[in-house]
Structures are given as C-alpha cells and as structure tokens.
Design a protein around this motif. Sequence first.
Motif, PDB file in Angstrom:
ATOM      1  N   VAL A   1      26.899  34.467  49.123  1.00 26.64           N
ATOM      2  CA  VAL A   1      27.266  34.362  50.551  1.00 26.64           C
ATOM      3  C   VAL A   1      26.747  33.046  51.147  1.00 26.64           C
ATOM      4  N   GLU A   2      25.554  32.640  50.719  1.00 27.77           N
ATOM      5  CA  GLU A   2      24.928  31.437  51.285  1.00 27.77           C
ATOM      6  C   GLU A   2      25.625  30.146  50.856  1.00 27.77           C
ATOM      7  N   MET A   3      26.404  30.213  49.780  1.00 28.78           N
ATOM      8  CA  MET A   3      26.985  28.963  49.293  1.00 28.78           C
ATOM      9  C   MET A   3      28.507  28.982  49.226  1.00 28.78           C
ATOM     10  N   SER A   4      29.115  30.054  49.740  1.00 28.00           N
ATOM     11  CA  SER A   4      30.575  30.157  49.622  1.00 28.00           C
ATOM     12  C   SER A   4      31.287  29.042  50.404  1.00 28.00           C
ATOM     13  N   GLN A   5      30.664  28.596  51.501  1.00 26.05           N
ATOM     14  CA  GLN A   5      31.248  27.521  52.301  1.00 26.05           C
ATOM     15  C   GLN A   5      31.348  26.222  51.499  1.00 26.05           C
ATOM     16  N   LEU A   6      30.333  25.996  50.668  1.00 22.74           N
ATOM     17  CA  LEU A   6      30.299  24.798  49.826  1.00 22.74           C
ATOM     18  C   LEU A   6      31.433  24.839  48.799  1.00 22.74           C
ATOM     19  N   VAL A   7      31.645  26.013  48.212  1.00 24.50           N
ATOM     20  CA  VAL A   7      32.728  26.185  47.233  1.00 24.50           C
ATOM     21  C   VAL A   7      34.078  25.908  47.904  1.00 24.50           C
TER      22      VAL A   7
ATOM     23  N   ASP B   1      28.863  43.869  40.477  1.00 24.02           N
ATOM     24  CA  ASP B   1      27.729  43.385  41.272  1.00 24.02           C
ATOM     25  C   ASP B   1      26.933  42.300  40.563  1.00 24.02           C
ATOM     26  N   GLN B   2      27.101  42.212  39.241  1.00 17.51           N
ATOM     27  CA  GLN B   2      26.249  41.326  38.440  1.00 17.51           C
ATOM     28  C   GLN B   2      26.844  39.933  38.231  1.00 17.51           C
ATOM     29  N   LYS B   3      28.080  39.736  38.700  1.00 23.28           N
ATOM     30  CA  LYS B   3      28.729  38.442  38.474  1.00 23.28           C
ATOM     31  C   LYS B   3      27.932  37.316  39.122  1.00 23.28           C
ATOM     32  N   GLY B   4      27.917  36.165  38.447  1.00 22.17           N
ATOM     33  CA  GLY B   4      27.168  35.028  38.959  1.00 22.17           C
ATOM     34  C   GLY B   4      28.033  34.071  39.770  1.00 22.17           C
ATOM     35  N   ILE B   5      27.466  32.897  40.050  1.00 24.46           N
ATOM     36  CA  ILE B   5      28.116  31.910  40.913  1.00 24.46           C
ATOM     37  C   ILE B   5      29.442  31.432  40.344  1.00 24.46           C
ATOM     38  N   ILE B   6      29.503  31.200  39.028  1.00 27.15           N
ATOM     39  CA  ILE B   6      30.736  30.636  38.454  1.00 27.15           C
ATOM     40  C   ILE B   6      31.918  31.596  38.629  1.00 27.15           C
ATOM     41  N   PRO B   7      31.829  32.851  38.151  1.00 23.25           N
ATOM     42  CA  PRO B   7      32.986  33.731  38.367  1.00 23.25           C
ATOM     43  C   PRO B   7      33.292  33.998  39.839  1.00 23.25           C
ATOM     44  N   ARG B   8      32.266  34.121  40.675  1.00 23.51           N
ATOM     45  CA  ARG B   8      32.514  34.376  42.111  1.00 23.51           C
ATOM     46  C   ARG B   8      33.199  33.177  42.777  1.00 23.51           C
ATOM     47  N   SER B   9      32.774  31.972  42.396  1.00 24.69           N
ATOM     48  CA  SER B   9      33.381  30.761  42.981  1.00 24.69           C
ATOM     49  C   SER B   9      34.862  30.709  42.653  1.00 24.69           C
ATOM     50  N   LEU B  10      35.190  31.035  41.400  1.00 25.57           N
ATOM     51  CA  LEU B  10      36.586  30.953  40.975  1.00 25.57           C
ATOM     52  C   LEU B  10      37.429  32.016  41.668  1.00 25.57           C
ATOM     53  N   GLU B  11      36.857  33.213  41.797  1.00 28.20           N
ATOM     54  CA  GLU B  11      37.582  34.268  42.514  1.00 28.20           C
ATOM     55  C   GLU B  11      37.889  33.813  43.935  1.00 28.20           C
ATOM     56  N   GLN B  12      36.884  33.222  44.577  1.00 26.21           N
ATOM     57  CA  GLN B  12      37.074  32.771  45.962  1.00 26.21           C
ATOM     58  C   GLN B  12      38.146  31.683  46.034  1.00 26.21           C
TER      59      GLN B  12
ATOM     60  N   THR C   1      42.715  22.619  30.630  1.00 27.88           N
ATOM     61  CA  THR C   1      43.683  23.707  30.593  1.00 27.88           C
ATOM     62  C   THR C   1      44.117  24.054  32.009  1.00 27.88           C
ATOM     63  N   ASN C   2      45.415  24.152  32.221  1.00 32.24           N
ATOM     64  CA  ASN C   2      45.904  24.587  33.531  1.00 32.24           C
ATOM     65  C   ASN C   2      45.546  26.062  33.734  1.00 32.24           C
ATOM     66  N   VAL C   3      45.012  26.373  34.887  1.00 32.05           N
ATOM     67  CA  VAL C   3      44.645  27.771  35.171  1.00 32.05           C
ATOM     68  C   VAL C   3      45.347  28.233  36.451  1.00 32.05           C
ATOM     69  N   PHE C   4      45.817  29.470  36.415  1.00 29.26           N
ATOM     70  CA  PHE C   4      46.621  29.991  37.524  1.00 29.26           C
ATOM     71  C   PHE C   4      46.012  31.225  38.171  1.00 29.26           C
ATOM     72  N   SER C   5      44.958  31.768  37.561  1.00 28.54           N
ATOM     73  CA  SER C   5      44.374  33.001  38.099  1.00 28.54           C
ATOM     74  C   SER C   5      42.934  33.130  37.630  1.00 28.54           C
ATOM     75  N   THR C   6      42.206  34.041  38.275  1.00 30.47           N
ATOM     76  CA  THR C   6      40.833  34.321  37.858  1.00 30.47           C
ATOM     77  C   THR C   6      40.798  34.804  36.415  1.00 30.47           C
ATOM     78  N   ALA C   7      41.822  35.596  36.028  1.00 32.10           N
ATOM     79  CA  ALA C   7      41.870  36.131  34.655  1.00 32.10           C
ATOM     80  C   ALA C   7      41.939  34.995  33.631  1.00 32.10           C
ATOM     81  N   ASP C   8      42.713  33.943  33.950  1.00 29.10           N
ATOM     82  CA  ASP C   8      42.795  32.782  33.043  1.00 29.10           C
ATOM     83  C   ASP C   8      41.412  32.197  32.806  1.00 29.10           C
TER      84      ASP C   8
END
Length: 364
Positions: free
Chosen positions: A71-77, A109-120, A186-193
């Motif tokens: 939450v504290e860094m989502s603005q930066l992403v 709940d355990q996901k870190g910054i990298i997966p959360r950033s990409l989801e956002q 690699t071109n990526v189109f979704s979080t799953a990619d």
Amino acid sequence: QELKGNIRVFCRVRPFLSDTDSNGQEEAIISYPSSVENAGRGIDLMNQGQKCSFSYDKVFDHSASQDDVFVEMSQLVQSALDGYKVCIFAYGQTGSGKTYTMMGKPGRDQKGIIPRSLEQIFKTSQSLESQGWKYCMQASMLEIYNETIRDLLAPGRSSSEMPGGKQYTIKHDSQGNTTVSDLTTTNVFSTADVTSLLEKASHSRSVGKTQMNEQSSRSHFVFTLKIFGSNESTGQQVQGVLNLIDLAGSERLTKSGATGERLKETQAINKSLSALSDVIFAIAKNDDHVPFRNSKLTYLLQPCLGGDSKTLMFVNVSPEASSAGETLCSLRFASRVNACEIGVARRQTQSKSSSDNSNRLSYG
C-alpha cells in the motif's frame, strides 16, 4: 518542475523465525521510538550496550503484512505507467527477508512486491483503455552471478548451465535507457503471463545453502518491465520502465561458513555490494566521478542511482541479537542511501505535434 529527489528508503524488520529465537533478551535489540515526528519512521537498535537511532521514509515492524508494505509504494509503481523510470530494490544480510519482500510466497496474502506490482499495472492499464490508452509491455529477467550476467528467460536455460556462451553487455543510451545485448525480452499481456515467467526464472536462479540460510540467493535478480503507452484520442505516447531488484545478501564469511564455490560466490557478492556502497558514497558527497563501472550491478543500476529515476530501496533486517552487527551495517548503509540526492525524475512522453516530426520520445 519536479524537485530533485532523494532515493527513498523503507526499512522492514522480519519476524523471529521460531519461538525459541524470541526468548529472553532477544526481544530487546530493536525498538521503535514513539515520538510523534518519528512514529512509523524511526528504529532504534541496541548493539553492545549502545543505542543507535535511525529514521527513514517508512519503517515496517515485524508485524507488517505484505499488503501493508505494498500500500505504501503502490503510487510509485503507478508512476511507471505514467512514463517514469522506477527502480525498487531490496538490500540486507542473508536471511533478512529480501526475497520474501520482493517475491513473497504462494498464497494470496503472501505475495510480494513483484507480483503485486504487476497485478496493479495490468489492472490499471486495462481501466485506462476507456480513456483511449493502449499499452504494450515487455518483460526481461536476469541475474548477476559471480560478475556474469545470466539470462533467466533464455530458451533451455537451467541453473546448472555452465558459464560461458553468450557475453551480455550493458548499454545506456543518451536518454538514460538501459539495454542488455541479446537478452530475451518477452511480450506480456496479463498477470498470468508474468507469473509463468517468474516461475521459469526462479527455477533458473542460482541458490545455494549456507549456514545463514537454507535457500540463499547467490545472485542479484533483476526483473525489468518496459511499458509503452499510446493514446489514440490525444496522440500522446509514454514510455516507462519498472525495475524490481532482489539483491543477493551481504554476509560475513565467518558467519556463512562458505567454502569452495560458495566462498567464491560470497566474495563476488560482497565485492559488488561494496561497489554499490562506493557509488552511494560518491553520489552523497557530490563527487565528480562516480565509479558506476566498477561492477556489473552498479553499471546496470546507473540510471536508477544517478539519473532521473524514481528510486526506492528496501533495507531488510533481522531482529536477532546474533545479527546485531550486520543489522547495524545495513541500517548505516540505508541512511547514506537516504541522503543521496539524484536527478529530477522526468517523464518520457511525446505529444501528437512532435510525433508528426519525429518518432523519438522526448523527456517532458
């Protein structure tokens, strides 16, 4: 006009790993000042009977969840989608929780910054489609192992691969953009990619067992997402970059018990981290010469540390008394990083009028 920015620093204290750790005096080495001006920003460390006090942009105690941190860094992403270069990296001793902070563990709940950033980023980019924005994104992942760049997405890549083969070179262009020659993008189109790419990369990454950590990262891991956006209705174009970096842990040879190949790895890790310190010192002192070329790590990070990027460093620390010396070193280093003034963060944009004349992106 954006003000020159300091590198932001967040500190995170990991929990005790078992109940036995927290018995007796172990509790007492880290505390948090309760004064209003330092609430949520200060940390005190007791080391050999002396109290050392530090303050950063934000301090997360051992009870902070992965969500609290993000939450504290989502603005930066978000800034990467707006056309800024963004760099977020985790620093700290082996076993202090860097990889947990950056990558996390399986489970929502355990996901870190990298997966959360990409989801956002994917979620926000989809919501901007209604305003005429279209984005295309490219991901690459590499590790720097014993001063050698390894492409973690190269076809047929595995961690047992012998060194040699391709020689990757780092290049910076006049606009501060970084490319690594021959690196798989690699071109990526979704979080799953991206999730499947991260899984592939984690299988390829060099890890090894030391006395400090059962699964210790033996390399610096660099994930880069390049973001190209264009708006059909306004003609505006943006180009952003998100660099997410999990550094290898700093460690004292006497504590890690490294020998043979592990010893060589530890020496390479410590050498590159001390090159990072030299760069930070030079920037903080406003030296004419900043020794970016002294290691692959610092040369790769040059635009993040000396350019016009929005940069955040996580310093991860352990709460155990046995780690007090290392924790003090990490906190001191983080304070110096926090004092570094880097360039003005600039957006890479191009408007319709200039795009008629030229396809090159300019800085706005």
